[in-house]
Write an enzyme that holds these catalytic residues in place. Structure first.
Site, PDB file in Angstrom:
ATOM      1  N   LYS A  11      -0.326  -7.898   6.923  1.00 16.05           N
ATOM      2  CA  LYS A  11      -1.396  -7.916   6.017  1.00 16.05           C
ATOM      3  C   LYS A  11      -2.609  -8.995   6.173  1.00 16.05           C
ATOM      4  O   LYS A  11      -2.036  -9.993   7.010  1.00 16.05           O
ATOM      5  CB  LYS A  11      -1.022  -7.939   4.556  1.00 16.05           C
ATOM      6  CG  LYS A  11       0.307  -6.592   4.067  1.00 16.05           C
ATOM      7  CD  LYS A  11       0.440  -6.741   2.827  1.00 16.05           C
ATOM      8  CE  LYS A  11       1.789  -5.688   2.400  1.00 16.05           C
ATOM      9  NZ  LYS A  11       1.953  -5.773   1.229  1.00 16.05           N
ATOM     10  N   TYR A  51      -1.797   3.742   0.392  1.00 17.44           N
ATOM     11  CA  TYR A  51      -0.999   3.324  -0.943  1.00 17.44           C
ATOM     12  C   TYR A  51      -1.204   4.379  -1.836  1.00 17.44           C
ATOM     13  O   TYR A  51      -1.079   4.061  -3.114  1.00 17.44           O
ATOM     14  CB  TYR A  51      -1.730   2.246  -1.324  1.00 17.44           C
ATOM     15  CG  TYR A  51      -1.196   0.853  -0.679  1.00 17.44           C
ATOM     16  CD1 TYR A  51       0.120   0.654  -0.451  1.00 17.44           C
ATOM     17  CD2 TYR A  51      -1.852  -0.027   0.031  1.00 17.44           C
ATOM     18  CE1 TYR A  51       0.730  -0.307   0.297  1.00 17.44           C
ATOM     19  CE2 TYR A  51      -1.719  -1.272   0.620  1.00 17.44           C
ATOM     20  CZ  TYR A  51      -0.179  -1.327   0.576  1.00 17.44           C
ATOM     21  OH  TYR A  51       0.318  -2.547   1.202  1.00 17.44           O
ATOM     22  N   ASN A 114       2.364 -10.504   0.231  1.00 16.95           N
ATOM     23  CA  ASN A 114       3.732 -10.603   0.713  1.00 16.95           C
ATOM     24  C   ASN A 114       3.894 -10.485   2.170  1.00 16.95           C
ATOM     25  O   ASN A 114       4.981 -10.201   2.729  1.00 16.95           O
ATOM     26  CB  ASN A 114       4.706  -9.791  -0.085  1.00 16.95           C
ATOM     27  CG  ASN A 114       4.318  -8.378  -0.083  1.00 16.95           C
ATOM     28  OD1 ASN A 114       3.090  -7.923   0.545  1.00 16.95           O
ATOM     29  ND2 ASN A 114       5.186  -7.308  -0.552  1.00 16.95           N
ATOM     30  N   HIS A 117       3.897  -4.971   5.319  1.00 20.74           N
ATOM     31  CA  HIS A 117       4.252  -3.680   4.785  1.00 20.74           C
ATOM     32  C   HIS A 117       5.095  -2.891   5.631  1.00 20.74           C
ATOM     33  O   HIS A 117       4.929  -3.241   6.975  1.00 20.74           O
ATOM     34  CB  HIS A 117       3.070  -2.795   4.473  1.00 20.74           C
ATOM     35  CG  HIS A 117       3.426  -1.411   4.275  1.00 20.74           C
ATOM     36  ND1 HIS A 117       3.860  -0.767   3.207  1.00 20.74           N
ATOM     37  CD2 HIS A 117       3.398  -0.538   5.081  1.00 20.74           C
ATOM     38  CE1 HIS A 117       4.141   0.433   3.106  1.00 20.74           C
ATOM     39  NE2 HIS A 117       3.894   0.691   4.281  1.00 20.74           N
ATOM     40  N   GLU A 128       2.256   7.714   7.263  1.00 21.03           N
ATOM     41  CA  GLU A 128       1.523   6.547   7.547  1.00 21.03           C
ATOM     42  C   GLU A 128       1.223   6.325   9.017  1.00 21.03           C
ATOM     43  O   GLU A 128       0.154   5.797   9.148  1.00 21.03           O
ATOM     44  CB  GLU A 128       2.394   5.262   7.147  1.00 21.03           C
ATOM     45  CG  GLU A 128       2.811   5.295   5.752  1.00 21.03           C
ATOM     46  CD  GLU A 128       3.476   4.045   5.284  1.00 21.03           C
ATOM     47  OE1 GLU A 128       4.213   3.586   6.141  1.00 21.03           O
ATOM     48  OE2 GLU A 128       4.067   4.051   3.977  1.00 21.03           O
TER      49      GLU A 128
HETATM   50  P1  CMP Z   1       4.119  -2.873   0.089  1.00 23.34           P
HETATM   51  O1  CMP Z   1       5.570  -2.898   0.671  1.00 23.34           O
HETATM   52  O2  CMP Z   1       2.973  -3.028   1.084  1.00 23.34           O
HETATM   53  O3  CMP Z   1       3.888  -1.784  -0.808  1.00 23.34           O
HETATM   54  C1  CMP Z   1       3.072  -1.723  -1.861  1.00 23.34           C
HETATM   55  C2  CMP Z   1       2.657  -3.020  -2.181  1.00 23.34           C
HETATM   56  O4  CMP Z   1       2.142  -3.214  -3.658  1.00 23.34           O
HETATM   57  C3  CMP Z   1       3.567  -3.959  -2.224  1.00 23.34           C
HETATM   58  O5  CMP Z   1       3.919  -4.327  -0.739  1.00 23.34           O
HETATM   59  C4  CMP Z   1       3.202  -5.241  -2.778  1.00 23.34           C
HETATM   60  O6  CMP Z   1       2.092  -5.843  -2.034  1.00 23.34           O
HETATM   61  C5  CMP Z   1       2.455  -4.649  -3.886  1.00 23.34           C
HETATM   62  N1  CMP Z   1       2.995  -4.678  -5.336  1.00 23.34           N
HETATM   63  C6  CMP Z   1       3.873  -4.334  -5.685  1.00 23.34           C
HETATM   64  N2  CMP Z   1       4.199  -4.598  -7.027  1.00 23.34           N
HETATM   65  C7  CMP Z   1       3.307  -5.507  -7.262  1.00 23.34           C
HETATM   66  C8  CMP Z   1       2.813  -5.979  -8.565  1.00 23.34           C
HETATM   67  N3  CMP Z   1       3.523  -5.904  -9.663  1.00 23.34           N
HETATM   68  N4  CMP Z   1       1.716  -6.374  -8.562  1.00 23.34           N
HETATM   69  C9  CMP Z   1       0.820  -6.648  -7.443  1.00 23.34           C
HETATM   70  N5  CMP Z   1       1.307  -6.168  -6.228  1.00 23.34           N
HETATM   71  C10 CMP Z   1       2.286  -5.554  -5.980  1.00 23.34           C
END
Ligand code: CMP
Length: 151
Positions: A11, A51, A114, A117, A128
């Site tokens: 990301k 998403y 984080n 993904h 995807e």
């Molecule tokens: P990802 O694995 O990319 O899939 C969905 C993404 O949404 C997740 O990683 C996080 O980056 C984001 N995400 C999930 N929960 C939250 C939350 N409570 N607040 C903000 N972002 C979130």
């Protein structure tokens, strides 16, 4: 175990923090094959498609804002049981709770930023891959596959 393909996004925070090489090297060391890779700044449309399952969540607008804010690296990894293996390597969503040794556990302190993904099921991977790599993938075998991918 079935050979699987999985979609991984490094990301915008991973790119901005100079962690592209570090993260890819973890996947390479696991003996996974990189069969697709590109640096791209996705449109709102591509991000919303990717998403789509989170459309009703309160964090959806900020998720779209973040993922389109700066370039990311899209990867396709292939290997035995690759979907579950990669999910294990990246760790749980919240970097603060992810165990040390996982990518998020070692480098992330946030739930939204984080770093990585990865597809969570064969169905998600197929969906995807079609979004990010409609041009197709490069089929090849690492020379160490015969050593690494044995029961
Ligand atoms: P990802 O694995 O990319 O899939 C969905 C993404 O949404 C997740 O990683 C996080 O980056 C984001 N995400 C999930 N929960 C939250 C939350 N409570 N607040 C903000 N972002 C979130």
């Amino acid at each position: 175990m079935p050979v699987q393909r999985t979609l991984v996004l490094l990301k915008p925070d991973a790119v901005q923090r100079g962690l592209i090489g570090e993260i890819i090297s973890r996947f390479e060391r696991k003996a996974l094959r990189v069969i697709g890779m590109k640096l791209t700044k996705p449109s709102q449309d591509v991000a919303a498609k990717h998403y789509a399952e989170h459309k009703e969540r309160p964090f959806f607008p900020s998720l779209l804002q973040f993922i389109t804010s700066s370039p990311l690296v899209a990867l396709v990894l292939e290997g035995d049981d690759a979907i579950a293996v990669v999910r294990g390597l990246i760790g749980p969503t919240d970097g603060r709770k992810a165990p040390p040794g996982t990518i998020r556990g070692d480098y992330a302190l946030s739930k939204s930023n984080n770093l990585v993904h990865a597809s969570d099921s064969p169905e998600s991977a197929e969906r995807e891959l079609a979004i990010w790599f409609s041009e197709g993938l490069v089929s090849w075998k690492r020379c160490d596959t015969v050593w690494a991918e044995t029961e």
